[in-house]
Structures are given as C-alpha cells and as structure tokens.
Design an enzyme around this catalytic site. Sequence first.
Site, PDB file in Angstrom:
ATOM      1  N   ASN A  10       0.877  -1.178   0.000  1.00 63.67           N
ATOM      2  CA  ASN A  10       0.000   0.000   0.000  1.00 63.67           C
ATOM      3  C   ASN A  10       0.911   1.222   0.000  1.00 63.67           C
ATOM      4  O   ASN A  10       1.487   1.563   1.025  1.00 63.67           O
ATOM      5  CB  ASN A  10      -0.886  -0.042   1.259  1.00 63.67           C
ATOM      6  N   LYS A  12       0.183   4.263  -0.349  1.00 61.47           N
ATOM      7  CA  LYS A  12      -0.441   5.476   0.236  1.00 61.47           C
ATOM      8  C   LYS A  12      -0.164   6.680  -0.674  1.00 61.47           C
ATOM      9  O   LYS A  12       0.004   6.507  -1.868  1.00 61.47           O
ATOM     10  CB  LYS A  12       0.045   5.676   1.672  1.00 61.47           C
ATOM     11  N   HIS A  96      -9.671   1.502   4.606  1.00 64.69           N
ATOM     12  CA  HIS A  96      -8.431   1.667   5.375  1.00 64.69           C
ATOM     13  C   HIS A  96      -8.703   2.631   6.539  1.00 64.69           C
ATOM     14  O   HIS A  96      -9.484   3.570   6.403  1.00 64.69           O
ATOM     15  CB  HIS A  96      -7.332   2.218   4.460  1.00 64.69           C
ATOM     16  N   GLU A  98      -7.097   5.007   7.655  1.00 66.74           N
ATOM     17  CA  GLU A  98      -6.843   6.425   7.335  1.00 66.74           C
ATOM     18  C   GLU A  98      -8.054   7.037   6.641  1.00 66.74           C
ATOM     19  O   GLU A  98      -8.381   8.200   6.868  1.00 66.74           O
ATOM     20  CB  GLU A  98      -5.568   6.540   6.476  1.00 66.74           C
ATOM     21  N   GLU A 168      -5.897  -4.783  10.260  1.00 63.16           N
ATOM     22  CA  GLU A 168      -4.889  -3.766  10.522  1.00 63.16           C
ATOM     23  C   GLU A 168      -5.207  -3.059  11.836  1.00 63.16           C
ATOM     24  O   GLU A 168      -5.985  -2.094  11.851  1.00 63.16           O
ATOM     25  CB  GLU A 168      -4.861  -2.744   9.377  1.00 63.16           C
ATOM     26  N   GLY A 174       2.076   2.133  10.834  1.00 65.75           N
ATOM     27  CA  GLY A 174       3.071   3.199  10.721  1.00 65.75           C
ATOM     28  C   GLY A 174       3.723   3.573  12.042  1.00 65.75           C
ATOM     29  O   GLY A 174       4.391   4.593  12.143  1.00 65.75           O
ATOM     30  N   SER A 213       2.949  -2.288  10.384  1.00 65.78           N
ATOM     31  CA  SER A 213       4.396  -2.417  10.629  1.00 65.78           C
ATOM     32  C   SER A 213       4.932  -3.810  10.309  1.00 65.78           C
ATOM     33  O   SER A 213       5.821  -4.309  11.000  1.00 65.78           O
ATOM     34  CB  SER A 213       4.730  -1.998  12.065  1.00 65.78           C
ATOM     35  N   GLY A 235       4.910   1.161   4.948  1.00 64.56           N
ATOM     36  CA  GLY A 235       6.286   1.670   4.939  1.00 64.56           C
ATOM     37  C   GLY A 235       7.276   0.774   4.209  1.00 64.56           C
ATOM     38  O   GLY A 235       8.032   1.250   3.339  1.00 64.56           O
TER      39      GLY A 235
HETATM   40  P1  PGA Z   1       2.552   0.172   7.714  1.00 61.24           P
HETATM   41  O1  PGA Z   1       1.138   0.458   6.975  1.00 61.24           O
HETATM   42  O2  PGA Z   1       3.083  -1.106   7.136  1.00 61.24           O
HETATM   43  O3  PGA Z   1       3.390   1.366   7.358  1.00 61.24           O
HETATM   44  O4  PGA Z   1       2.269   0.060   9.160  1.00 61.24           O
HETATM   45  C1  PGA Z   1       0.233  -0.577   6.714  1.00 61.24           C
HETATM   46  C2  PGA Z   1      -1.036  -0.012   6.127  1.00 61.24           C
HETATM   47  O5  PGA Z   1      -1.476   1.058   6.554  1.00 61.24           O
HETATM   48  O6  PGA Z   1      -1.638  -0.615   5.214  1.00 61.24           O
END
Ligand code: PGA
Length: 258
Positions: A10, A12, A96, A98, A168, A174, A213, A235
Amino acid sequence: MSRKILIAGNWKMNKTATEAVELAKPIIDAVANQNDIDVLMCPTFTSIPAVSALVGNSTAKIGAQNVSDKASGAYTGEISAAMLRDLQVSYVILGHSERRSYYGETDAFINKKVLACLESNLKPVLCVGETLEEREAGKVEEVIKTQLVGGLADVPADKAESIVIAYEPVWAIGTGKTATPEQAQEVHAFIRKTLTEILGTVSANIRILYGGSMKPSNADELLAKPDIDGGLIGGAALVANDFLALVNSGVKAQAAKA
Ligand code: PGA
C-alpha cells in the site's frame, strides 16, 4: 491449503509517477514468473497507468487505494471501478483506517464501494481493525464484527471468494509496533469465524492479510500462523528490496503451509 498467500504493498500518498516506475520496475522484474503467491502493488491513481504499462507478462498485480461507490456520471473528482479495470487494476483497498478516520468513511459507505468493486469484478481488500483505546476496553471482537457485518452486507454469494480482508490494528499502522503473531492469529481466527457466519463455508477460501508495521524482520513469524494469509504493507513496501524480502517470506510460508 487452498488459499494463495498475497503480499500487497500500500503505497499510500507517496511517489510521483516517475518515482513509482523506479520502485515498481525491480519488483515487477523479480516476480515476473512468480506463481506460488500473489504479489500486489497499490500505487496512487496518478501512477497506475505508468506502473500498469510496466507489468507486461509479469505476474505482478496492480491495485488501487480507493474507488467511487458510483458507476458513472456527475460525481466530480471520483474514479469508477470500470475506469480502474480498464487500467489492469484487479484489487482495491477499501475501508483503510486512514480513510475511516480522516475522511469519515462509514461501514455503510465502504459497503457500497465493496459492492461496486464486485459488480466490476475487482477484488476488494476490506480493511478492519481496532484502535488502542478499543483494544484496552476489551472491544476488539465487537469492533471487528461491526466492520465486517457492515462492510460485507449484501455481498453476492458467487463473488464472496474474491474478497480479501486485511486486519490492521490501528495502533500498529506506521508506528513500528507490530501485533505479536499470537495476537494477530487470535483476531484472524475470529475474523474467519465471523466470515463463516456472514458468508458461509466460502470463508475457508477467503484470504485474511495482516497489516501494521509488517517488515522483513517480523514477517516469517506472522505468515507462519494458520489464519494469516499474507500482508498489507505500507512503509516497507516503499523500498524495493524490503518488499522483495517480504515476497520471499511469503513464498517460504506458502511452501510450509502446502
Ligand atoms: P505500515 O502500513 O506497514 O506502514 O504500518 C500498513 C497499512 O497502513 O496498510
């Protein structure tokens, strides 16, 4: 095991189209003949045409990070499922955290997008997960059940198998804090049980990804768990070598689970 591991990046709101091509190229080349697992990259809308053009005969798949709930018409700024299909998109990340928290997306709205995807034969990757506050209040199962029941309402039985769920935990996204493999497995097993209640026995074939993460140093342990069928990676998906290390973890896990 009939479930094929899915390693999904992803991206983003990162990478211009030029930068996206630089990131995608080594990944597409490395997984060109990779059939053991599914490898998915989800760039921004603006980078999808350039990344799609690179895919060629590689087995790498392209996903989007959002889609309109509407099919076409006067909806300024929206992008439809048919428009994505036309660019070789096969998956769409939906719900998601976010988008839920910054853009106010509700389970009912996310459900319309899930149905719009299925209608156009796009595979929805429906994200669910609790906040730290909800976990500490003992509400993990309640929160996730509500998100699943709301997000999957009216899903046609013949399309259910194409759905992917991503667990998630919001507190792990993140933040560098990963759920332990045991914590994740516990929730994944609950998700599968809930999917059986909502959709029936097809739940045994639905992939449930872990996200939050995930990185090369923790992926093997997570992917070894029986109900963890892949990862949704933020990330670490922005560094080609890290992402390819995760792909390798996926291939190893698939072989071990066969
Ligand atoms: P992350 O993000 O691996 O940076 O924690 C995962 C996601 O939001 O899909």
